[in-house]
Design a protein around this motif. Sequence first.
Motif, PDB file in Angstrom:
ATOM      1  N   PRO A 170      -1.662  39.174  12.179  1.00 35.35           N
ATOM      2  CA  PRO A 170      -1.741  38.445  10.826  1.00 35.35           C
ATOM      3  C   PRO A 170      -2.485  37.222  11.211  1.00 35.35           C
ATOM      4  O   PRO A 170      -2.176  36.443  12.309  1.00 35.35           O
ATOM      5  CB  PRO A 170      -0.335  38.259  10.544  1.00 35.35           C
ATOM      6  N   VAL A 171      -3.607  36.694  10.442  1.00 35.09           N
ATOM      7  CA  VAL A 171      -4.088  35.459  10.535  1.00 35.09           C
ATOM      8  C   VAL A 171      -4.200  34.751   9.378  1.00 35.09           C
ATOM      9  O   VAL A 171      -4.177  35.166   8.222  1.00 35.09           O
ATOM     10  CB  VAL A 171      -5.417  35.412  11.382  1.00 35.09           C
ATOM     11  N   TRP A 172      -4.196  33.339   9.347  1.00 36.14           N
ATOM     12  CA  TRP A 172      -4.680  32.597   7.941  1.00 36.14           C
ATOM     13  C   TRP A 172      -5.950  32.705   7.912  1.00 36.14           C
ATOM     14  O   TRP A 172      -6.948  32.646   8.856  1.00 36.14           O
ATOM     15  CB  TRP A 172      -4.192  31.111   8.313  1.00 36.14           C
ATOM     16  N   VAL A 173      -6.522  32.876   6.786  1.00 41.98           N
ATOM     17  CA  VAL A 173      -7.986  32.976   6.277  1.00 41.98           C
ATOM     18  C   VAL A 173      -8.138  32.190   5.066  1.00 41.98           C
ATOM     19  O   VAL A 173      -7.285  31.987   4.051  1.00 41.98           O
ATOM     20  CB  VAL A 173      -8.532  34.212   5.985  1.00 41.98           C
ATOM     21  N   GLY A 174      -9.336  31.862   4.934  1.00 44.41           N
ATOM     22  CA  GLY A 174      -9.939  30.966   3.867  1.00 44.41           C
ATOM     23  C   GLY A 174     -11.331  31.242   3.673  1.00 44.41           C
ATOM     24  O   GLY A 174     -12.095  31.851   4.643  1.00 44.41           O
ATOM     25  N   ALA A 175     -12.037  30.601   2.700  1.00 42.11           N
ATOM     26  CA  ALA A 175     -13.382  30.959   2.335  1.00 42.11           C
ATOM     27  C   ALA A 175     -14.243  29.891   3.257  1.00 42.11           C
ATOM     28  O   ALA A 175     -13.794  28.939   3.559  1.00 42.11           O
ATOM     29  CB  ALA A 175     -13.541  30.649   0.825  1.00 42.11           C
ATOM     30  N   ARG A 176     -15.388  30.376   3.816  1.00 40.46           N
ATOM     31  CA  ARG A 176     -16.306  29.704   4.832  1.00 40.46           C
ATOM     32  C   ARG A 176     -16.489  28.399   4.066  1.00 40.46           C
ATOM     33  O   ARG A 176     -16.607  27.055   4.659  1.00 40.46           O
ATOM     34  CB  ARG A 176     -17.270  30.176   5.221  1.00 40.46           C
ATOM     35  N   HIS A 177     -16.741  28.268   2.846  1.00 38.24           N
ATOM     36  CA  HIS A 177     -17.344  27.122   2.032  1.00 38.24           C
ATOM     37  C   HIS A 177     -16.154  26.090   1.836  1.00 38.24           C
ATOM     38  O   HIS A 177     -16.543  25.319   1.035  1.00 38.24           O
ATOM     39  CB  HIS A 177     -18.262  27.373   0.936  1.00 38.24           C
ATOM     40  N   ALA A 230     -13.261  33.455  -2.801  1.00 41.73           N
ATOM     41  CA  ALA A 230     -13.616  32.735  -3.880  1.00 41.73           C
ATOM     42  C   ALA A 230     -13.399  31.151  -3.636  1.00 41.73           C
ATOM     43  O   ALA A 230     -13.954  30.417  -4.520  1.00 41.73           O
ATOM     44  CB  ALA A 230     -13.315  33.299  -5.545  1.00 41.73           C
ATOM     45  N   GLY A 231     -12.553  30.858  -2.827  1.00 45.95           N
ATOM     46  CA  GLY A 231     -12.164  29.610  -2.441  1.00 45.95           C
ATOM     47  C   GLY A 231     -11.014  29.110  -3.275  1.00 45.95           C
ATOM     48  O   GLY A 231     -10.676  27.936  -3.013  1.00 45.95           O
ATOM     49  N   MET A 232     -10.396  30.062  -3.945  1.00 44.17           N
ATOM     50  CA  MET A 232      -8.966  29.570  -4.693  1.00 44.17           C
ATOM     51  C   MET A 232      -8.034  29.375  -3.939  1.00 44.17           C
ATOM     52  O   MET A 232      -7.065  28.546  -4.189  1.00 44.17           O
ATOM     53  CB  MET A 232      -8.630  30.815  -5.703  1.00 44.17           C
TER      54      MET A 232
END
Length: 299
Positions: A170-177, A230-232
């Motif tokens: 498991p890893v934390w993920v977010g949008a690249r932008h 989507a960066g939400m």
Amino acid sequence: MSEVSAAALDLELLRSFQAAAQLGSLAAAAEQRHRTLGAISMQIKRLESVLDSQLLERGPRGVTLTATGEALLHESRELLRQHDGILARFTGRGLAGRVRLGLPEDYARELLKGLLPEFISRHPDVLLEAVTATSGELARQIQASKLSIAVVLDRPVALTGGRPLWQTNPVWVGARHSRFDPASSLPLAVHDADCPYRQLAVEALEHAKRPWHAVFTSTSIHAMEQAVEAGMAVSVIDRERMTPSMIELGPDDGLPVLPHCQANLHLAQQIDEPSRPAVEALAAMLEERLLDRGPWRWL
């Protein structure tokens, strides 16, 4: 010598031993095998006598495998698989019955690509039904014998008696932008309370005293991933599911390190006897392909 060899190949003893080893209980094995507790106990003792080795450690909470028992469990699965396959080929009777398989949604896509279609192709007379749900819900269904067999992560319910398959990443993920202020409340995309990764995220954030709030809750892993892209929100997924639109986050982003989860294979205590060979065949296939590899690296 001939008596020892014949007893060592007693498949009924091996099947009872397997049931006790998998369920962690002689009483549960007796219920599954439709035998009395005394009969199961005698079968195990007979097998231990034939092999001149202790196979199970008896304790107040059930039974655990000795080192010899671990080795026998592995080899006996292959022996029984080969026996059932030979019988099916030479008698013209293939596996049949009904098998309800439970899978966490996060891993269903990979398993449906090849492994399950291969099983159906090998055993066309088996009625296989695959069900996806959170690990918490799968744990409840396998305990109630609503599923024949299930792959379940060890959170939020730690079931006993399962066969270990692989460790998740498991890893934390977010949008690249997107960028999230480490001092602000962290927006999360999560499953419901039965999800192991939700539990991991919440426990880690609360231990780190990092405020958070849910901005997107869904039963669909694909919808959650889209919310991240989507960066939400930020979410926790298996590293293997990361897309090019995502970036892995960690301590440099103010997020705590996450522990692994363990994926285990569980069989129901109540399985219809006509369906048991098919359930065992699927269990052996899943274990062979997924052990220490997971669903992405079995090919």
